[in-house]
Design an enzyme around this catalytic site. Structure first.
Site, PDB file in Angstrom:
ATOM      1  N   ARG A  99       4.132   0.443  -9.802  1.00 54.06           N
ATOM      2  CA  ARG A  99       5.412   1.308  -9.467  1.00 54.06           C
ATOM      3  C   ARG A  99       6.435   1.206 -10.783  1.00 54.06           C
ATOM      4  NH1 ARG A  99       8.436   0.098  -5.088  1.00 54.06           N
ATOM      5  NH2 ARG A  99       6.412   0.216  -3.629  1.00 54.06           N
ATOM      6  N   GLU A 124       6.205   8.278   3.656  1.00 48.19           N
ATOM      7  CA  GLU A 124       6.586   7.868   5.088  1.00 48.19           C
ATOM      8  C   GLU A 124       8.139   8.502   5.559  1.00 48.19           C
ATOM      9  OE1 GLU A 124       6.695   3.845   6.416  1.00 48.19           O
ATOM     10  OE2 GLU A 124       7.483   4.362   8.582  1.00 48.19           O
ATOM     11  N   LYS A 126      13.648   1.162   0.263  1.00 47.28           N
ATOM     12  CA  LYS A 126      14.291   2.030   1.054  1.00 47.28           C
ATOM     13  C   LYS A 126      15.233   0.987   1.964  1.00 47.28           C
ATOM     14  CE  LYS A 126      10.592   5.439   2.027  1.00 47.28           C
ATOM     15  NZ  LYS A 126       9.618   5.418   2.567  1.00 47.28           N
TER      16      LYS A 126
HETATM   17  P1  ATP Z   1       9.119   0.881   1.132  1.00 45.79           P
HETATM   18  O1  ATP Z   1      10.429   1.021   0.098  1.00 45.79           O
HETATM   19  O2  ATP Z   1       9.724   0.983   2.437  1.00 45.79           O
HETATM   20  O3  ATP Z   1       8.232   0.007   0.695  1.00 45.79           O
HETATM   21  P2  ATP Z   1       8.006   3.228  -0.020  1.00 45.79           P
HETATM   22  O4  ATP Z   1       9.051   3.360  -1.280  1.00 45.79           O
HETATM   23  O5  ATP Z   1       6.572   2.251  -0.454  1.00 45.79           O
HETATM   24  O6  ATP Z   1       8.558   2.392   1.060  1.00 45.79           O
HETATM   25  P3  ATP Z   1       6.716   5.371   0.988  1.00 45.79           P
HETATM   26  O7  ATP Z   1       7.197   6.448   1.725  1.00 45.79           O
HETATM   27  O8  ATP Z   1       5.348   4.698   1.406  1.00 45.79           O
HETATM   28  O9  ATP Z   1       7.742   4.638   0.681  1.00 45.79           O
HETATM   29  O10 ATP Z   1       6.012   6.009  -0.493  1.00 45.79           O
HETATM   30  C1  ATP Z   1       5.284   7.164  -0.760  1.00 45.79           C
HETATM   31  C2  ATP Z   1       4.483   6.801  -1.877  1.00 45.79           C
HETATM   32  O11 ATP Z   1       5.283   6.700  -3.055  1.00 45.79           O
HETATM   33  C3  ATP Z   1       3.371   5.772  -1.967  1.00 45.79           C
HETATM   34  O12 ATP Z   1       2.229   6.090  -2.607  1.00 45.79           O
HETATM   35  C4  ATP Z   1       4.159   4.774  -2.729  1.00 45.79           C
HETATM   36  O13 ATP Z   1       3.262   3.971  -3.450  1.00 45.79           O
HETATM   37  C5  ATP Z   1       4.864   5.554  -3.807  1.00 45.79           C
HETATM   38  N1  ATP Z   1       5.854   4.754  -4.359  1.00 45.79           N
HETATM   39  C6  ATP Z   1       6.845   4.168  -3.742  1.00 45.79           C
HETATM   40  N2  ATP Z   1       7.916   3.458  -4.595  1.00 45.79           N
HETATM   41  C7  ATP Z   1       7.138   3.827  -5.836  1.00 45.79           C
HETATM   42  C8  ATP Z   1       7.790   3.477  -7.091  1.00 45.79           C
HETATM   43  N3  ATP Z   1       9.118   2.736  -7.239  1.00 45.79           N
HETATM   44  N4  ATP Z   1       6.884   3.637  -8.086  1.00 45.79           N
HETATM   45  C9  ATP Z   1       6.045   4.364  -7.978  1.00 45.79           C
HETATM   46  N5  ATP Z   1       5.513   5.014  -6.844  1.00 45.79           N
HETATM   47  C10 ATP Z   1       6.248   4.712  -5.877  1.00 45.79           C
END
Ligand code: ATP
Ligand code: MG
Length: 564
Positions: free
Chosen positions: A267, A39, A277
């Site tokens: 994650r 996003e 974020k």
């Molecule tokens: P927020 O912190 O607002 O929840 P987000 O980190 O999930 O946001 P996105 O832009 O939705 O942000 O993430 C894009 C992709 O990266 C998604 O498929 C999410 O699952 C993956 N992602 C986000 N954080 C991690 C992480 N710590 N480890 C692995 N994948 C991640």
């Protein structure tokens, strides 16, 4: 970019097992199509790198493709700045989406048409309760929800209201479109989730065209299907959303080309850092760090500026693997990957971070001679560079001890040490200022002991220290970065991560570096011998005046560094 470890056997993981099985049964006719769906509401961090490497890496391994899709359904929070930074990060990691660049907003028309279709199928309805009422009636984990009084509206009435929502006839919060699933479902995500809401917001791509916007859960699965994604990889928190993902696609199966499979993985959680974020935005906006690319942040822009290499991040992601269980990875795992990579690839240079003068009393005043230092101790093909040697040098303050502790093998009164790539010197006297600090160390040198000559082999001393000619040394600003937090879990449970900020995470010093560094290009990495790995800052370096960021310290303490 080919995975740097492509020569090693690629460790199996449960995602590869699923794909192998699909290929065996012919489920997707051998096709593998993944996507990375950020996003654009902030900068990417090292956790995203795991997802990027996984999605692009899997596609590459199976000769498939990986899409870059911006999930841009929240117009208030999203911006082009973030889109650009994300593209830049993905490219920096060595991946190329080619022609497969998408935006969820490109599907707004289709998403709308499909929503009308759901209404006509009696699978969605316009709810006119207030947001609070909807929340109140959703129930809890232990109690079922209650049907909305509008749930049994006719499809005609819902369709009419939905069109008027789209046409801007209603205020925000007055109506929403909900999927008609089951208010008593034990899975709260299935209790008639909202799939469209009214927002009078300017969207960075569709401008003022829409005043209703689709929700993530509705948009994501349909976008996957429209793009013919085969394996939709996401993090574990979406596991409970999978039934909704499947429900939406099942209702629309006549209208969509395929039904991708959602697969969840754990994650990345990394100690000594925060990755949400919201918290990253807070650190930046409250100026607790110097912007999104602060070298102490876990953002990809930050780690890049710190001196992390794409290779080290690939190595890290490969090493931590992919699993279904949440766990914490220690920061030292990441730092070790970086050291391993830089040890192999960073040329050696000399910097004196905390200088004190060393004067060689028996060396002619204006004499100057060249010493030769290998650019990499294990790579003779990288050649040597010359370093000028003169009477007045700088050495590190802590390479001298007036009252040496036991086991101190460097310079001390009356003691001898090798000046690396040059001569053995003996400390004959020290000069102090009025405050009693040492301002100069006077030595004599033995002209028969120059490194690389026969004489050098005849005399052995235990200590071996680096130096720079005072007359030739280049002044440089160096930023000594350390971990941003002192607590390994700065944001666990009810802690405020801001209380765990490390006050010593950034120290700026004026240091001396060898003259060859005059020509440094931004982003060049070096090992400053005995001091650590450093990168020329890509923002503040000027031609002829590099600024260096300490990427990471050497694993070895000074005592273990082998002599030359
Ligand atoms: P927020 O912190 O607002 O929840 P987000 O980190 O999930 O946001 P996105 O832009 O939705 O942000 O993430 C894009 C992709 O990266 C998604 O498929 C999410 O699952 C993956 N992602 C986000 N954080 C991690 C992480 N710590 N480890 C692995 N994948 C991640
Ligand atoms: Mg998210």
């Amino acid at each position: 970019m080919k995975n740097p470890s492509s020569e090693e056997t690629i460790a199996s993981n449960f995602i590869r097992n699923i794909i192998n099985e699909d290929n065996r049964t012919g489920k997707w006719q051998g096709r593998v199509e993944t996507r990375f769906p950020p996003e654009p509401n902030g900068y990417l961090h090292i956790g995203h790198a795991k997802s990027i490497c996984l999605n692009f890496g899997i596609a590459e391994e199976y000769s498939g493709v990986c899409h870059l899709r911006f999930d841009d359904t929240n117009p208030e929070k999203e911006a082009q700045e973030f889109v650009d930074a994300i593209c830049d990060n993905v490219r920096w990691l060595g991946f190329d989406w080619g022609k497969y660049l998408y935006f969820s907003s490109d599907y707004f028309d289709q998403l709308y048409t499909l929503a009308e279709y759901l209404i006509t199928q009696n699978k969605a309805y316009v709810d006119s309760q207030s947001t609070e009422k909807i929340r109140e009636r959703r129930g809890t984990l232990t109690t079922p929800g209650e049907n909305s009084p509008y749930r049994d509206r006719t499809a005609e009435e819902s369709l009419d209201l939905f069109r008027r929502m789209k046409n801007g006839e209603f205020a925000e919060g007055t109506h929403v479109l909900r999927a008609k699933i089951d208010m008593a479902s034990p899975n709260i995500n299935l209790r008639d989730p909202v799939i469209y809401r009214i927002r009078y917001a300017h969207h960075q791509r569709t401008g003022g065209k829409w005043c209703i916007y689709p929700m993530y859960d509705y948009t994501h699965c349909i976008s996957d299907a429209l793009e013919n994604i085969t394996h939709s990889l996401c993090t574990l928190e979406f596991e409970d959303h999978r039934p909704l993902y499947d429900w939406v696609l099942d209702q629309l199966q006549e209208k969509l080309p395929c039904h991708p499979q959602q697969i969840e993985f754990a994650r990345l959680n990394l100690t000594y850092t925060v990755m949400s974020k919201r918290k990253l935005i807070e650190l930046v906006e409250q100026k607790l760090v110097d912007g999104w690319d602060d070298p102490r942040l876990s953002t990809l822009a930050g780690v890049r500026r710190r001196g992390y290499t794409p290779r080290s991040i690939h190595m890290f992601v490969e090493r931590i693997g992919v699993s279904k269980a949440d766990s914490w990875i220690d920061m030292s795992v990441l730092e070790d990957c970086l050291r391993e990579d830089l040890n192999e690839h960073a040329p050696r240079r000399i910097a004196v971070l905390n200088p004190v003068k060393l004067i060689i009393d028996n060396y002619p005043d204006d004499q100057e001679e060249n010493c030769f230092a290998p650019n990499h101790p294990q790579k003779t093909e990288w050649g040597k560079r010359t370093i000028p040697f003169t009477k007045v040098l700088y050495i590190e303050q802590d390479d001298f001890m007036e009252e040496p502790i036991k086991g101190f093998f460097r310079l001390k009164p009356g003691g001898e040490v090798r000046l690396r790539y040059a001569y053995i010197v003996k400390c004959v006297r020290i000069e102090k200022n009025a405050l009693g600090s040492v301002v100069a160390i006077h030595c004599t040198y033995d002209p028969e002991t120059k490194s690389g000559t026969d004489g050098a082999a005849k005399r052995k001393v235990k200590g071996n220290i680096h130096w720079l000619s005072a007359r030739h040394a280049l002044n440089a600003e160096i930023r000594l970065y350390d971990r941003l937090f002192t607590d390994p879990y700065p944001d666990s449970s009810d802690k405020d991560y801001k209380n765990a900020l490390n006050p010593d995470s950034k120290t700026t010093i004026q240091a001396y570096v060898e003259p060859a560094l005059h020509k440094t290009e931004p982003e060049q990495c070096f090992q400053f011998e005995r001091n650590g790995y450093f990168i020329a800052d890509n923002v503040d370096s000027q031609p002829g005046r590099p600024v260096f960021n300490r990427t990471v310290t050497l694993r070895d303490s000074w005592g273990k560094v082998a002599g030359m």
